[in-house]
Design an enzyme around this catalytic site. Structure first.
Site, PDB file in Angstrom:
ATOM      1  N   LEU A 142     -44.261 -35.335 -77.210  1.00  0.00           N
ATOM      2  CA  LEU A 142     -42.974 -35.198 -76.384  1.00  0.00           C
ATOM      3  C   LEU A 142     -43.010 -34.026 -75.629  1.00  0.00           C
ATOM      4  CD1 LEU A 142     -40.012 -36.106 -78.944  1.00  0.00           C
ATOM      5  CD2 LEU A 142     -41.280 -37.614 -77.234  1.00  0.00           C
ATOM      6  N   ASP A 143     -42.745 -34.116 -74.274  1.00  0.00           N
ATOM      7  CA  ASP A 143     -42.739 -32.577 -73.443  1.00  0.00           C
ATOM      8  C   ASP A 143     -41.875 -31.890 -74.121  1.00  0.00           C
ATOM      9  OD1 ASP A 143     -44.625 -33.985 -71.498  1.00  0.00           O
ATOM     10  OD2 ASP A 143     -42.609 -34.516 -70.266  1.00  0.00           O
ATOM     11  N   LYS A 144     -42.036 -30.398 -73.636  1.00  0.00           N
ATOM     12  CA  LYS A 144     -41.372 -29.443 -74.219  1.00  0.00           C
ATOM     13  C   LYS A 144     -39.895 -29.778 -73.973  1.00  0.00           C
ATOM     14  CE  LYS A 144     -40.559 -25.796 -71.648  1.00  0.00           C
ATOM     15  NZ  LYS A 144     -40.696 -24.516 -71.082  1.00  0.00           N
ATOM     16  N   THR A 146     -38.367 -32.474 -73.588  1.00  0.00           N
ATOM     17  CA  THR A 146     -37.831 -33.693 -74.431  1.00  0.00           C
ATOM     18  C   THR A 146     -37.377 -33.583 -75.746  1.00  0.00           C
ATOM     19  OG1 THR A 146     -39.205 -35.086 -72.801  1.00  0.00           O
ATOM     20  CG2 THR A 146     -38.394 -36.265 -74.626  1.00  0.00           C
TER      21      THR A 146
END
Length: 313
Positions: A142-144, A146
């Site tokens: 997951l992106d930072k 998100t």
């Protein structure tokens, strides 16, 4: 070769990208690294291509997977981070957490302490769990920015089993995204190729003519419309980098707070866009086959995070 190393960056060579040397490809994607450092990393086998050692002169090919490693001592041997993780499930093979927004997955790029892996190290010590997989525990990214449901492996068996599931897109994943404007259709499907632009490999975007990138499919459904925003549910059929962010931008409704993919004339409130502190994307639902019992599907759900809720009041 340095044995104790940590995955720092991973890249997939775009299909329509120019054929360039490995060291040149890395210099384009890691502009803060000098050519000398890059060549040294390649020589000391801290860079792999498709999990094999390579040479700086190697000409990268479409779909090559290039991994950049850092030695653990440079990453301060994975510092502990005493953060109260919200654990949704845990067994001998895996752990599922509700990841907070603004927490990176692993150390790197100047942040070696406040990450999911650092927090797990503290959690495992406090719960007296020894010999648990940690440095290679990431099977889902997951992106930072998100937030939401995230599964991590605790054993090598689980890492391989779960990695194969995500590679084959077997897990069922639903995200909530808060986007700018009024999404007119109640539901729909965005079926557009996504990839790094051949003339600007740092730019990930839609390829309408399919001249670059890979097939990407996002199914969306409107949950609620507000005066400035629309809350949408997104179900992934593929798992491309920044897929929801790029697809929603293509639809004309960039994510609130997404400074990278914002469309200036569509952003209705610049103050909110800059002050929210992150793009408004939440991993709400995750179903996957249990590595502990392959006849069982584990299902998890997480309510949209408070910072997003506050925008909807």
């Amino acid at each position: 070769m340095i044995e104790k190393k940590h995955l720092h960056e991973e890249f997939t060579v775009p299909k329509a990208g120019k054929q360039v040397r490995l060291d040149h490809f890395l210099s384009l994607n890691l502009p803060n690294k000098s050519r000398n450092i890059i060549q040294k990393k390649i020589k000391t086998e801290m860079v792999t291509v498709n999990d094999k050692k390579s040479k700086a002169s190697y000409l990268v090919k479409p779909d090559d997977i290039i991994r950049w490693y850092e030695p653990f001592n440079k990453l301060t041997e994975l510092l502990e981070y005493d953060y109260p993780l919200e654990v949704l499930h845990e067994d001998s093979e895996c752990i599922v957490i509700n990841k907070p927004a603004l927490m990176p997955m692993h150390p790197g790029l100047g942040n070696y302490g406040n990450t999911v892996q650092n927090a797990l190290k503290t959690y495992y010590r406090k719960t007296d769990q020894k010999d648990v997989l940690l440095k290679d525990c990431i099977v889902q990214r997951l992106d930072k920015d998100t937030s939401g449901v995230l599964v991590l492996a605790k054993t090598e068996h689980a890492r391989q089993f779960l990695s194969q599931q995500f590679k084959k897109m077997k897990p069922f994943r639903i995200y909530n995204a808060l986007v700018w404007g009024n999404v007119k259709e109640d539901q729909g499907t965005i079926h557009q190729h996504i990839g790094r632009h051949p003339e600007n490999e740092r730019s990930i975007e839609v390829s309408v003519d399919k001249s670059f990138g890979k097939e990407a499919v996002t199914h969306y459904k409107v949950l609620q419309r507000y005066s400035k925003f629309t809350l949408v549910e997104c179900r992934l059929e593929t798992g491309r980098t920044h897929q929801i962010r790029v697809h929603m931008q293509f639809l004309g409704h960039p994510l609130v707070g997404d400074l990278r993919y914002e469309v200036p004339f569509l952003v209705l409130d610049r103050k909110i866009q800059t002050q929210i502190g992150r793009h408004c994307l939440h991993a709400k639902t995750l179903h996957f086959i249990s590595p502990n019992d392959r006849s069982t599907v584990l299902a998890f759900d997480s309510d949209v995070s408070n910072d997003i809720k506050e925008l909807l009041i």
